[in-house]
Design an enzyme around this catalytic site. Structure first.
Site, mmCIF file in Angstrom:
data_model
loop_
_atom_site.group_PDB
_atom_site.id
_atom_site.type_symbol
_atom_site.label_atom_id
_atom_site.label_comp_id
_atom_site.label_asym_id
_atom_site.label_seq_id
_atom_site.Cartn_x
_atom_site.Cartn_y
_atom_site.Cartn_z
ATOM 1 N N ARG A 64 10.936 90.849 31.943
ATOM 2 C CA ARG A 64 12.099 90.150 32.493
ATOM 3 C C ARG A 64 13.363 90.772 31.885
ATOM 4 N NH1 ARG A 64 9.168 88.694 35.897
ATOM 5 N NH2 ARG A 64 8.597 86.564 36.516
ATOM 6 N N HIS A 107 12.624 95.826 40.345
ATOM 7 C CA HIS A 107 11.644 94.762 40.043
ATOM 8 C C HIS A 107 10.412 94.910 40.953
ATOM 9 C CE1 HIS A 107 11.173 90.407 38.421
ATOM 10 N NE2 HIS A 107 9.981 90.926 38.681
HETATM 11 P P1 NAP Z 1 0.129 86.624 29.760
HETATM 12 O O1 NAP Z 1 -1.266 86.904 30.182
HETATM 13 O O2 NAP Z 1 0.557 85.216 29.582
HETATM 14 O O3 NAP Z 1 0.367 87.432 28.405
HETATM 15 C C1 NAP Z 1 1.492 87.245 27.602
HETATM 16 C C2 NAP Z 1 1.321 88.008 26.306
HETATM 17 O O4 NAP Z 1 2.547 87.890 25.549
HETATM 18 C C3 NAP Z 1 0.204 87.441 25.420
HETATM 19 O O5 NAP Z 1 -0.472 88.486 24.765
HETATM 20 C C4 NAP Z 1 0.975 86.590 24.404
HETATM 21 O O6 NAP Z 1 0.334 86.459 23.152
HETATM 22 C C5 NAP Z 1 2.223 87.420 24.238
HETATM 23 N N1 NAP Z 1 3.327 86.612 23.699
HETATM 24 C C6 NAP Z 1 3.891 85.510 24.236
HETATM 25 N N2 NAP Z 1 4.855 85.034 23.429
HETATM 26 C C7 NAP Z 1 4.882 85.846 22.345
HETATM 27 C C8 NAP Z 1 5.629 85.872 21.153
HETATM 28 N N3 NAP Z 1 6.570 84.967 20.895
HETATM 29 N N4 NAP Z 1 5.379 86.853 20.260
HETATM 30 C C9 NAP Z 1 4.421 87.775 20.491
HETATM 31 N N5 NAP Z 1 3.659 87.813 21.617
HETATM 32 C C10 NAP Z 1 3.896 86.853 22.520
HETATM 33 O O7 NAP Z 1 1.168 87.283 30.790
HETATM 34 P P2 NAP Z 1 0.936 88.510 31.781
HETATM 35 O O8 NAP Z 1 0.193 88.095 32.984
HETATM 36 O O9 NAP Z 1 0.401 89.646 31.006
HETATM 37 O O10 NAP Z 1 2.455 88.794 32.239
HETATM 38 C C11 NAP Z 1 3.477 89.090 31.304
HETATM 39 C C12 NAP Z 1 4.829 89.004 31.959
HETATM 40 O O11 NAP Z 1 5.039 90.121 32.829
HETATM 41 C C13 NAP Z 1 5.045 87.804 32.879
HETATM 42 O O12 NAP Z 1 5.382 86.643 32.153
HETATM 43 C C14 NAP Z 1 6.161 88.267 33.799
HETATM 44 O O13 NAP Z 1 7.422 87.837 33.309
HETATM 45 C C15 NAP Z 1 6.076 89.786 33.730
HETATM 46 N N6 NAP Z 1 5.772 90.385 35.047
HETATM 47 C C16 NAP Z 1 6.645 91.269 35.589
HETATM 48 C C17 NAP Z 1 6.354 91.851 36.799
HETATM 49 C C18 NAP Z 1 7.270 92.859 37.422
HETATM 50 O O14 NAP Z 1 7.090 93.224 38.569
HETATM 51 N N7 NAP Z 1 8.249 93.380 36.708
HETATM 52 C C19 NAP Z 1 5.173 91.526 37.465
HETATM 53 C C20 NAP Z 1 4.303 90.614 36.888
HETATM 54 C C21 NAP Z 1 4.613 90.055 35.669
HETATM 55 P P3 NAP Z 1 -1.063 85.680 23.034
HETATM 56 O O15 NAP Z 1 -2.083 86.614 23.677
HETATM 57 O O16 NAP Z 1 -1.283 85.550 21.581
HETATM 58 O O17 NAP Z 1 -0.911 84.389 23.786
HETATM 59 C C1 GLV Z 2 6.827 89.115 38.904
HETATM 60 O O1 GLV Z 2 7.816 89.422 38.310
HETATM 61 C C2 GLV Z 2 5.891 88.141 38.436
HETATM 62 O O2 GLV Z 2 6.185 87.413 37.488
HETATM 63 O O3 GLV Z 2 4.793 88.070 39.030
#
Ligand code: NAP
Ligand code: GLV
Length: 306
Positions: free
Chosen positions: A221, A269
């Protein structure tokens, strides 16, 4: 069973058609103010009015991985929020980040400039050992990205909230190990959820700790990055550049310096898009599981913020 569809910036018809085919027993309608109360909702950046009116919701299915927009709203007390759990996004994120890492490491932007000027020139090969890739966030997307990058033999580090063990990845966790993680990283990838703890995490202090020549890839983000601090560190020469897919204001305003900065690559994005068919299948499967009283993956913890 009634399902309400309330997704901003989303063409409703193909979603409604797909959801109705997957859940033929359900009444599935786009939401408008005053609509009948639904049992489940499929949402993307819904207005507060939707969640205030829809008091009977048991499940709110967000059609993205990030739930930061929902975190700003009040939810009905009996509802759980469920994010998209991979749904085809992990492989997209892996290819996008590997591409950005390789483009930077192999200096492909520089070659492109030379080629466009009709210049046949070589750059000195660089050592991948000098380009450790550090991934912040080792969740559904971050772990897949870490594994993909490690296939190209870069040293790979990861940082998460709780401790992890991933083959080929040097794992760090918690605030206590954050500076150690940064100091060992040259290419920093952000795949954290946006929460009060992670907002502005890529600031002057953190980015100054990266190895000299550091490079930033933000695919999470925009608000994770303090944009002025990145520009200052590129201009001072400590950082070599950035590949940015997300911004504090989207669409990126026309006058924003990122558009024209020679060391910054901008994408709109798009690093991992929600895939409609996969997402519908996942949401329908989870609604059926909840109806049977079974547990599901991807439920958001309101206190944690993701
Ligand atoms: P997820 O499965 O919830 O993983 C989040 C990771 O971040 C976990 O490893 C978590 O640790 C870690 N984390 C959270 N808070 C933290 C902190 N304070 N300090 C250290 N580590 C922390 O999420 P995801 O599915 O991988 O997605 C991640 C993010 O990508 C989404 O929230 C979204 O904003 C972004 N995204 C962007 C796009 C795009 O097109 N640009 C697309 C999809 C997603 P733990 O494992 O210990 O819980
Ligand atoms: C895209 O940014 C998502 O959070 O899936």
């Amino acid at each position: 069973m009634r399902i309400s569809f309330c997704c901003t910036d989303t063409k409703a018809e193909p979603w409604l058609e797909g959801l109705r085919a997957a859940l033929p027993q359900a009444v599935i309608e786009p939401w408008s103010p005053g609509a009948p109360l639904a049992d489940y909702a499929v949402v993307w950046m819904p207005p507060q009015q939707f969640l205030t009116e829809q008091t009977r919701l048991k499940g709110i299915f967000n059609i993205g991985a990030g739930v930061d927009a929902l975190m700003k709203l009040d939810w009905p007390s009996g509802a759980q929020v469920v994010r998209i759990d991979d749904g085809g996004m992990a492989v997209q994120m892996a290819e996008f980040v590997c591409h950005a890492v390789i483009r930077h490491f192999r200096e492909l932007d520089g070659y492109e400039v030379d080629i466009n000027n009709g210049k046949w020139s070589f750059r000195r090969p660089r050592l991948r050992a000098d380009f450790p890739v550090g991934i912040m966030g080792l969740g559904v997307l971050g772990e897949r990205v870490a594994q993909a990058v490690s296939h190209f033999d870069f040293p790979v580090l990861g940082w998460s909230r709780s401790p992890k063990s991933i083959d080929g990845v040097q794992c760090f966790s918690g605030q206590a190990q954050f500076n150690e993680f940064l100091a060992a990283t040259r290419i920093l990838v952000c795949l954290l959820p946006l929460t009060p703890d992670t907002r502005g995490i890529m600031n002057l202090d953190a980015l100054s700790r990266l190895k000299p020549g550091g490079y930033v890839i933000n695919v999470a983000r925009g608000a994770h990055l303090v944009e002025g601090d990145l520009l200052a560190l590129i201009d001072s020469g400590h950082l070599s550049g950035a590949a940015l897919d997300v911004f504090s204001t989207e669409p990126l305003p026309p006058a924003h310096p990122f558009w024209t900065h020679p060391a910054i690559t901008v994408t709109p994005h798009t690093s991992a898009r929600t895939l409609r068919e996969e997402s519908i299948a996942q949401i329908a499967g989870k609604i059926q599981a909840l109806q049977r009283g079974e547990p599901i993956a991807g439920v958001v913890d309101r206190n944690r913020g993701y």
